[in-house]
Design a protein around this motif. Structure first.
Motif, PDB file in Angstrom:
ATOM      1  N   ALA A 285      13.383  -2.017  -4.322  1.00  0.00           N
ATOM      2  CA  ALA A 285      12.964  -3.791  -3.757  1.00  0.00           C
ATOM      3  C   ALA A 285      13.429  -4.528  -2.466  1.00  0.00           C
ATOM      4  O   ALA A 285      12.966  -5.225  -2.304  1.00  0.00           O
ATOM      5  CB  ALA A 285      14.601  -4.228  -4.767  1.00  0.00           C
ATOM      6  N   ARG A 286      14.825  -4.109  -1.631  1.00  0.00           N
ATOM      7  CA  ARG A 286      14.960  -3.842  -0.298  1.00  0.00           C
ATOM      8  C   ARG A 286      13.893  -3.612   0.378  1.00  0.00           C
ATOM      9  O   ARG A 286      13.581  -4.472   1.118  1.00  0.00           O
ATOM     10  CB  ARG A 286      16.007  -3.430   0.044  1.00  0.00           C
ATOM     11  N   SER A 287      12.482  -2.329  -0.042  1.00  0.00           N
ATOM     12  CA  SER A 287      12.403  -2.145   0.857  1.00  0.00           C
ATOM     13  C   SER A 287      10.724  -3.042   0.611  1.00  0.00           C
ATOM     14  O   SER A 287      10.113  -3.719   1.838  1.00  0.00           O
ATOM     15  CB  SER A 287      11.528  -0.751   0.719  1.00  0.00           C
ATOM     16  N   LEU A 288      10.526  -4.001  -0.406  1.00  0.00           N
ATOM     17  CA  LEU A 288       9.522  -4.923  -0.446  1.00  0.00           C
ATOM     18  C   LEU A 288      10.054  -6.148  -0.069  1.00  0.00           C
ATOM     19  O   LEU A 288       9.514  -7.356  -0.222  1.00  0.00           O
ATOM     20  CB  LEU A 288       8.859  -4.947  -1.650  1.00  0.00           C
TER      21      LEU A 288
ATOM     22  N   SER B 289      11.045 -10.205 -10.102  1.00  0.00           N
ATOM     23  CA  SER B 289      10.000 -10.703  -9.065  1.00  0.00           C
ATOM     24  C   SER B 289       8.623 -10.079  -9.863  1.00  0.00           C
ATOM     25  O   SER B 289       9.009  -9.178 -10.385  1.00  0.00           O
ATOM     26  CB  SER B 289      11.058 -10.397  -8.353  1.00  0.00           C
ATOM     27  N   TYR B 290       7.788  -9.850  -8.997  1.00  0.00           N
ATOM     28  CA  TYR B 290       6.539 -10.058  -9.696  1.00  0.00           C
ATOM     29  C   TYR B 290       4.944  -9.087  -8.418  1.00  0.00           C
ATOM     30  O   TYR B 290       5.534 -10.112  -7.576  1.00  0.00           O
ATOM     31  CB  TYR B 290       5.014 -10.825 -10.282  1.00  0.00           C
ATOM     32  N   VAL B 291       5.287  -7.996  -8.809  1.00  0.00           N
ATOM     33  CA  VAL B 291       4.266  -7.545  -7.673  1.00  0.00           C
ATOM     34  C   VAL B 291       2.995  -6.735  -8.296  1.00  0.00           C
ATOM     35  O   VAL B 291       2.969  -5.910  -9.129  1.00  0.00           O
ATOM     36  CB  VAL B 291       5.552  -5.896  -6.919  1.00  0.00           C
ATOM     37  N   LEU B 292       2.651  -7.141  -7.469  1.00  0.00           N
ATOM     38  CA  LEU B 292       0.808  -7.309  -8.152  1.00  0.00           C
ATOM     39  C   LEU B 292       0.651  -6.274  -6.662  1.00  0.00           C
ATOM     40  O   LEU B 292       0.841  -5.848  -5.481  1.00  0.00           O
ATOM     41  CB  LEU B 292      -0.150  -8.323  -8.200  1.00  0.00           C
ATOM     42  N   PRO B 293      -1.295  -5.472  -7.376  1.00  0.00           N
ATOM     43  CA  PRO B 293      -2.048  -4.662  -5.895  1.00  0.00           C
ATOM     44  C   PRO B 293      -1.624  -5.108  -3.702  1.00  0.00           C
ATOM     45  O   PRO B 293      -1.488  -4.429  -3.227  1.00  0.00           O
ATOM     46  CB  PRO B 293      -2.673  -4.382  -6.629  1.00  0.00           C
ATOM     47  N   ASP B 294      -1.937  -6.648  -4.015  1.00  0.00           N
ATOM     48  CA  ASP B 294      -1.986  -7.099  -3.411  1.00  0.00           C
ATOM     49  C   ASP B 294      -1.160  -8.324  -2.822  1.00  0.00           C
ATOM     50  O   ASP B 294      -1.546  -9.256  -1.995  1.00  0.00           O
ATOM     51  CB  ASP B 294      -3.000  -7.989  -3.218  1.00  0.00           C
ATOM     52  N   MET B 295       0.144  -8.643  -3.482  1.00  0.00           N
ATOM     53  CA  MET B 295       0.822  -9.502  -3.136  1.00  0.00           C
ATOM     54  C   MET B 295       2.247  -9.817  -4.444  1.00  0.00           C
ATOM     55  O   MET B 295       2.246  -8.680  -5.352  1.00  0.00           O
ATOM     56  CB  MET B 295       0.488 -11.067  -4.068  1.00  0.00           C
TER      57      MET B 295
ATOM     58  N   ASP C 274       1.372  -1.285  -0.267  1.00  0.00           N
ATOM     59  CA  ASP C 274      -0.052   0.256  -0.188  1.00  0.00           C
ATOM     60  C   ASP C 274       0.722   1.257  -0.289  1.00  0.00           C
ATOM     61  O   ASP C 274       0.719   2.412  -0.511  1.00  0.00           O
ATOM     62  CB  ASP C 274      -0.902   0.039   0.896  1.00  0.00           C
ATOM     63  N   GLN C 275       1.766   1.006   0.466  1.00  0.00           N
ATOM     64  CA  GLN C 275       2.891   2.502   1.143  1.00  0.00           C
ATOM     65  C   GLN C 275       3.627   2.520  -0.100  1.00  0.00           C
ATOM     66  O   GLN C 275       3.532   3.715  -0.576  1.00  0.00           O
ATOM     67  CB  GLN C 275       3.669   2.245   2.055  1.00  0.00           C
ATOM     68  N   ALA C 276       3.803   1.693  -1.016  1.00  0.00           N
ATOM     69  CA  ALA C 276       5.122   1.811  -2.140  1.00  0.00           C
ATOM     70  C   ALA C 276       4.232   1.860  -3.330  1.00  0.00           C
ATOM     71  O   ALA C 276       4.776   1.738  -4.617  1.00  0.00           O
ATOM     72  CB  ALA C 276       5.642   0.441  -2.662  1.00  0.00           C
ATOM     73  N   ALA C 277       2.543   1.307  -3.599  1.00  0.00           N
ATOM     74  CA  ALA C 277       1.956   1.536  -5.076  1.00  0.00           C
ATOM     75  C   ALA C 277       1.566   2.560  -5.639  1.00  0.00           C
ATOM     76  O   ALA C 277       1.685   2.500  -6.868  1.00  0.00           O
ATOM     77  CB  ALA C 277       0.358   1.258  -4.469  1.00  0.00           C
ATOM     78  N   PRO C 278       2.007   3.705  -5.227  1.00  0.00           N
ATOM     79  CA  PRO C 278       2.186   5.234  -6.054  1.00  0.00           C
ATOM     80  C   PRO C 278       2.924   5.214  -6.814  1.00  0.00           C
ATOM     81  O   PRO C 278       3.127   5.337  -8.591  1.00  0.00           O
ATOM     82  CB  PRO C 278       2.061   6.113  -5.424  1.00  0.00           C
ATOM     83  N   GLN C 279       4.118   4.484  -6.479  1.00  0.00           N
ATOM     84  CA  GLN C 279       6.217   4.689  -7.367  1.00  0.00           C
ATOM     85  C   GLN C 279       5.869   2.963  -7.971  1.00  0.00           C
ATOM     86  O   GLN C 279       6.364   3.432  -9.208  1.00  0.00           O
ATOM     87  CB  GLN C 279       6.640   4.148  -6.479  1.00  0.00           C
ATOM     88  N   LEU C 280       5.104   2.289  -7.771  1.00  0.00           N
ATOM     89  CA  LEU C 280       5.204   0.770  -8.143  1.00  0.00           C
ATOM     90  C   LEU C 280       3.897   0.987  -9.420  1.00  0.00           C
ATOM     91  O   LEU C 280       4.521   0.687 -10.759  1.00  0.00           O
ATOM     92  CB  LEU C 280       4.594  -0.053  -7.322  1.00  0.00           C
TER      93      LEU C 280
END
Length: 171
Positions: free
Chosen positions: A138-141, A148-154, A74-80
């Motif tokens: 990447a480290r913060s995540l 690696s794949y980042v979706l809004p909830d996983m 949630d915190q990184a979503a604006p950048q991701l």
């Protein structure tokens, strides 16, 4: 069956001396003891699962970790998921996936090819990050491997078959 009977007989033999002592407990001590036992059994019904036949609930081993991941996402979503982030897929489509890749990564090349096809077919945009140059993100995540794949909830670490990604993206 025989081991259970033996176990019950052994347990009964071991507890018999204490049963007499329990009977000697004054009437004033029985209600608090019974209340305490009742509270424990209500709080932990799995203690009686073998007697009642009710199954034990599965422990939630990753609940806290998953909750931390969601808070981080949630915190990184604006950048991701920023539409201005370099990536691929239809330019007018929403960014639904952040893809972390690395130079000289053969799995990354194949994963990106599959992901490009999937993004075009399903109509979504992919933001691309380099795990080396975007190391702080990447480290913060908690991502330490590519792809690696980042979706809004996983977050999914390691190469995923396109069919697996499609399922996550269409649910």
């Amino acid at each position: 069956m025989l081991p259970r009977l033996f176990g019950a007989a052994l347990l009964g033999g071991l507890l018999l001396p204490y049963a007499a002592t329990a009977q000697d407990i004054g009437a004033q001590s029985r209600p608090p003891l019974g209340s305490a036992i009742r509270e424990v059994l209500i709080a932990t019904p799995e203690l009686l699962s073998e007697i009642t036949g009710l199954s034990r609930p599965a422990p939630d081993l990753y609940g806290e970790e998953a909750e931390r991941d969601r808070a981080t996402l949630d915190q990184a979503a604006p950048q991701l998921f920023d539409p201005a982030q370099p990536g691929f897929g239809p330019t007018d489509a929403p960014t639904r996936l952040a893809f972390f890749t690395a130079k000289d990564c053969p799995d990354c090349t194949r994963a990106e090819d599959e992901l490009r096809t999937l993004a075009q077919r399903l109509g979504f945009r992919v933001a691309v990050f380099d795990i080396g140059s975007d190391a702080a993100l990447a480290r913060s995540l908690g991502l330490d491997m590519a792809p690696s794949y980042v979706l809004p909830d996983m977050m999914l670490r390691g190469a995923m078959p396109a069919i697996v990604l499609e399922r996550y993206l269409t649910e």
